[in-house]
Write a protein that holds these residues in place. Structure first.
Motif, PDB file in Angstrom:
ATOM      1  N   PRO A  29       4.382  13.049 -12.592  1.00  0.00           N
ATOM      2  CA  PRO A  29       4.542  14.244 -13.438  1.00  0.00           C
ATOM      3  C   PRO A  29       3.220  14.895 -13.827  1.00  0.00           C
ATOM      4  CG  PRO A  29       5.853  12.422 -14.292  1.00  0.00           C
ATOM      5  CD  PRO A  29       5.018  11.879 -13.185  1.00  0.00           C
ATOM      6  N   GLU A  30       2.196  14.101 -14.089  1.00  0.00           N
ATOM      7  CA  GLU A  30       0.912  14.688 -14.470  1.00  0.00           C
ATOM      8  C   GLU A  30       0.341  15.535 -13.338  1.00  0.00           C
ATOM      9  OE1 GLU A  30      -2.043  16.224 -16.375  1.00  0.00           O
ATOM     10  OE2 GLU A  30      -0.512  15.031 -17.370  1.00  0.00           O
ATOM     11  N   ARG A  31       0.413  15.040 -12.123  1.00  0.00           N
ATOM     12  CA  ARG A  31      -0.072  15.812 -10.969  1.00  0.00           C
ATOM     13  C   ARG A  31       0.769  17.069 -10.777  1.00  0.00           C
ATOM     14  NH1 ARG A  31      -3.578  18.405  -8.504  1.00  0.00           N
ATOM     15  NH2 ARG A  31      -3.474  18.437  -6.245  1.00  0.00           N
ATOM     16  N   ALA A  32       2.065  16.960 -11.006  1.00  0.00           N
ATOM     17  CA  ALA A  32       2.932  18.128 -10.893  1.00  0.00           C
ATOM     18  C   ALA A  32       2.529  19.197 -11.914  1.00  0.00           C
ATOM     19  CB  ALA A  32       4.391  17.733 -11.078  1.00  0.00           C
ATOM     20  N   ARG A  33       2.231  18.775 -13.157  1.00  0.00           N
ATOM     21  CA  ARG A  33       1.774  19.735 -14.175  1.00  0.00           C
ATOM     22  C   ARG A  33       0.451  20.380 -13.766  1.00  0.00           C
ATOM     23  NH1 ARG A  33       4.294  15.837 -17.523  1.00  0.00           N
ATOM     24  NH2 ARG A  33       2.383  14.632 -17.729  1.00  0.00           N
ATOM     25  N   GLU A  34      -0.461  19.573 -13.188  1.00  0.00           N
ATOM     26  CA  GLU A  34      -1.735  20.108 -12.708  1.00  0.00           C
ATOM     27  C   GLU A  34      -1.514  21.162 -11.627  1.00  0.00           C
ATOM     28  OE1 GLU A  34      -4.279  16.977 -11.304  1.00  0.00           O
ATOM     29  OE2 GLU A  34      -4.110  15.858 -13.178  1.00  0.00           O
ATOM     30  N   LEU A  35      -0.632  20.855 -10.683  1.00  0.00           N
ATOM     31  CA  LEU A  35      -0.352  21.808  -9.607  1.00  0.00           C
ATOM     32  C   LEU A  35       0.253  23.103 -10.141  1.00  0.00           C
ATOM     33  CD1 LEU A  35       1.020  19.334  -6.926  1.00  0.00           C
ATOM     34  CD2 LEU A  35      -1.122  20.645  -6.788  1.00  0.00           C
ATOM     35  N   LEU A  36       1.127  22.980 -11.131  1.00  0.00           N
ATOM     36  CA  LEU A  36       1.702  24.186 -11.736  1.00  0.00           C
ATOM     37  C   LEU A  36       0.619  25.015 -12.418  1.00  0.00           C
ATOM     38  CD1 LEU A  36       5.043  22.830 -13.210  1.00  0.00           C
ATOM     39  CD2 LEU A  36       4.777  24.485 -11.354  1.00  0.00           C
ATOM     40  N   ARG A  37      -0.280  24.347 -13.166  1.00  0.00           N
ATOM     41  CA  ARG A  37      -1.375  25.073 -13.818  1.00  0.00           C
ATOM     42  C   ARG A  37      -2.262  25.763 -12.786  1.00  0.00           C
ATOM     43  NH1 ARG A  37      -1.136  20.637 -17.268  1.00  0.00           N
ATOM     44  NH2 ARG A  37      -2.776  19.525 -16.176  1.00  0.00           N
ATOM     45  N   GLU A  38      -2.582  25.035 -11.683  1.00  0.00           N
ATOM     46  CA  GLU A  38      -3.406  25.627 -10.624  1.00  0.00           C
ATOM     47  C   GLU A  38      -2.733  26.852 -10.018  1.00  0.00           C
ATOM     48  OE1 GLU A  38      -4.333  22.639  -7.706  1.00  0.00           O
ATOM     49  OE2 GLU A  38      -5.215  21.308  -9.218  1.00  0.00           O
ATOM     50  N   ALA A  39      -1.416  26.856  -9.984  1.00  0.00           N
ATOM     51  CA  ALA A  39      -0.671  27.986  -9.422  1.00  0.00           C
ATOM     52  C   ALA A  39      -0.465  29.098 -10.447  1.00  0.00           C
ATOM     53  CB  ALA A  39       0.682  27.506  -8.897  1.00  0.00           C
ATOM     54  N   GLY A  40      -0.955  28.890 -11.676  1.00  0.00           N
ATOM     55  CA  GLY A  40      -0.859  29.926 -12.693  1.00  0.00           C
ATOM     56  C   GLY A  40       0.330  29.808 -13.611  1.00  0.00           C
ATOM     57  N   ASP A  71      10.164  16.830 -17.571  1.00  0.00           N
ATOM     58  CA  ASP A  71       8.936  16.032 -17.702  1.00  0.00           C
ATOM     59  C   ASP A  71       7.687  16.844 -17.384  1.00  0.00           C
ATOM     60  OD1 ASP A  71      10.297  13.739 -18.412  1.00  0.00           O
ATOM     61  OD2 ASP A  71      10.104  12.780 -16.448  1.00  0.00           O
ATOM     62  N   ILE A  72       7.810  17.877 -16.567  1.00  0.00           N
ATOM     63  CA  ILE A  72       6.633  18.657 -16.182  1.00  0.00           C
ATOM     64  C   ILE A  72       6.583  20.015 -16.885  1.00  0.00           C
ATOM     65  CG2 ILE A  72       6.399  17.464 -13.987  1.00  0.00           C
ATOM     66  CD1 ILE A  72       7.549  19.994 -12.617  1.00  0.00           C
ATOM     67  N   GLY A  73       7.443  20.204 -17.873  1.00  0.00           N
ATOM     68  CA  GLY A  73       7.358  21.408 -18.693  1.00  0.00           C
ATOM     69  C   GLY A  73       8.275  22.543 -18.312  1.00  0.00           C
ATOM     70  N   VAL A  74       9.230  22.295 -17.437  1.00  0.00           N
ATOM     71  CA  VAL A  74      10.178  23.351 -17.078  1.00  0.00           C
ATOM     72  C   VAL A  74      11.308  23.350 -18.104  1.00  0.00           C
ATOM     73  CG1 VAL A  74      11.787  24.194 -15.313  1.00  0.00           C
ATOM     74  CG2 VAL A  74       9.628  23.118 -14.628  1.00  0.00           C
ATOM     75  N   GLU A  75      11.557  24.513 -18.676  1.00  0.00           N
ATOM     76  CA  GLU A  75      12.650  24.660 -19.630  1.00  0.00           C
ATOM     77  C   GLU A  75      13.924  24.958 -18.847  1.00  0.00           C
ATOM     78  OE1 GLU A  75      13.944  27.694 -23.158  1.00  0.00           O
ATOM     79  OE2 GLU A  75      11.811  27.160 -23.003  1.00  0.00           O
ATOM     80  N   ILE A  76      14.920  24.109 -18.999  1.00  0.00           N
ATOM     81  CA  ILE A  76      16.137  24.191 -18.198  1.00  0.00           C
ATOM     82  C   ILE A  76      17.307  24.700 -19.026  1.00  0.00           C
ATOM     83  CG2 ILE A  76      17.791  22.860 -16.828  1.00  0.00           C
ATOM     84  CD1 ILE A  76      15.084  22.874 -15.536  1.00  0.00           C
ATOM     85  N   HIS A  77      17.994  25.680 -18.483  1.00  0.00           N
ATOM     86  CA  HIS A  77      19.285  26.106 -19.016  1.00  0.00           C
ATOM     87  C   HIS A  77      20.323  25.600 -18.031  1.00  0.00           C
ATOM     88  CE1 HIS A  77      22.525  28.524 -20.650  1.00  0.00           C
ATOM     89  NE2 HIS A  77      22.775  28.927 -19.418  1.00  0.00           N
ATOM     90  N   ILE A  78      21.318  24.867 -18.514  1.00  0.00           N
ATOM     91  CA  ILE A  78      22.345  24.304 -17.642  1.00  0.00           C
ATOM     92  C   ILE A  78      23.586  25.167 -17.700  1.00  0.00           C
ATOM     93  CG2 ILE A  78      23.808  22.295 -17.183  1.00  0.00           C
ATOM     94  CD1 ILE A  78      21.594  20.623 -18.557  1.00  0.00           C
ATOM     95  N   GLU A  79      24.073  25.537 -16.534  1.00  0.00           N
ATOM     96  CA  GLU A  79      25.285  26.335 -16.430  1.00  0.00           C
ATOM     97  C   GLU A  79      26.311  25.535 -15.625  1.00  0.00           C
ATOM     98  OE1 GLU A  79      26.410  30.391 -14.149  1.00  0.00           O
ATOM     99  OE2 GLU A  79      24.630  30.481 -15.431  1.00  0.00           O
ATOM    100  N   ASP A  80      27.402  25.188 -16.267  1.00  0.00           N
ATOM    101  CA  ASP A  80      28.472  24.471 -15.568  1.00  0.00           C
ATOM    102  C   ASP A  80      29.417  25.475 -14.919  1.00  0.00           C
ATOM    103  OD1 ASP A  80      27.860  21.750 -16.224  1.00  0.00           O
ATOM    104  OD2 ASP A  80      28.505  22.162 -18.273  1.00  0.00           O
TER     105      ASP A  80
END
Length: 85
Positions: A29-40, A71-80
């Motif tokens: 997850p930490e690397r995923a957060r880093e990659l997201l930050r690098e992508a803006g 875990d990596i900071g994505v805010e999820i809205h769930i639609e059933d």
């Protein structure tokens, strides 16, 4: 053995892939957060549509993915939705 959808019974299999699996595809997850930050991206929102009945495992797979994204900071809205053939 990690669940990859690809294994030694499939033509073209390379046994070295499993030796390198964690390095290339492991859960980090930490690397995923880093990659997201690098992508803006500093976190973002998305909607996940869950359609129980599509697959027996659909709800479990969706829950696991949602937890990993959160875990990596994505805010999820769930639609059933009801699954339709």
């Amino acid at each position: 053995m990690p669940l990859t959808g690809y294994d030694e019974d499939v033509p073209g299999w390379n046994p070295e892939w499993m030796e390198r699996y964690e390095e290339h595809y492991g859960y980090d997850p930490e690397r995923a957060r880093e990659l997201l930050r690098e992508a803006g991206y500093e976190g973002f929102k998305t909607t996940v549509v869950i359609a129980p009945g599509a697959l027996d495992e659909a709800a479990e797979i969706s829950e696991a993915m949602i937890d990993m994204w959160r875990d990596i900071g994505v805010e999820i809205h769930i639609e059933d939705r009801e699954y339709q053939w």
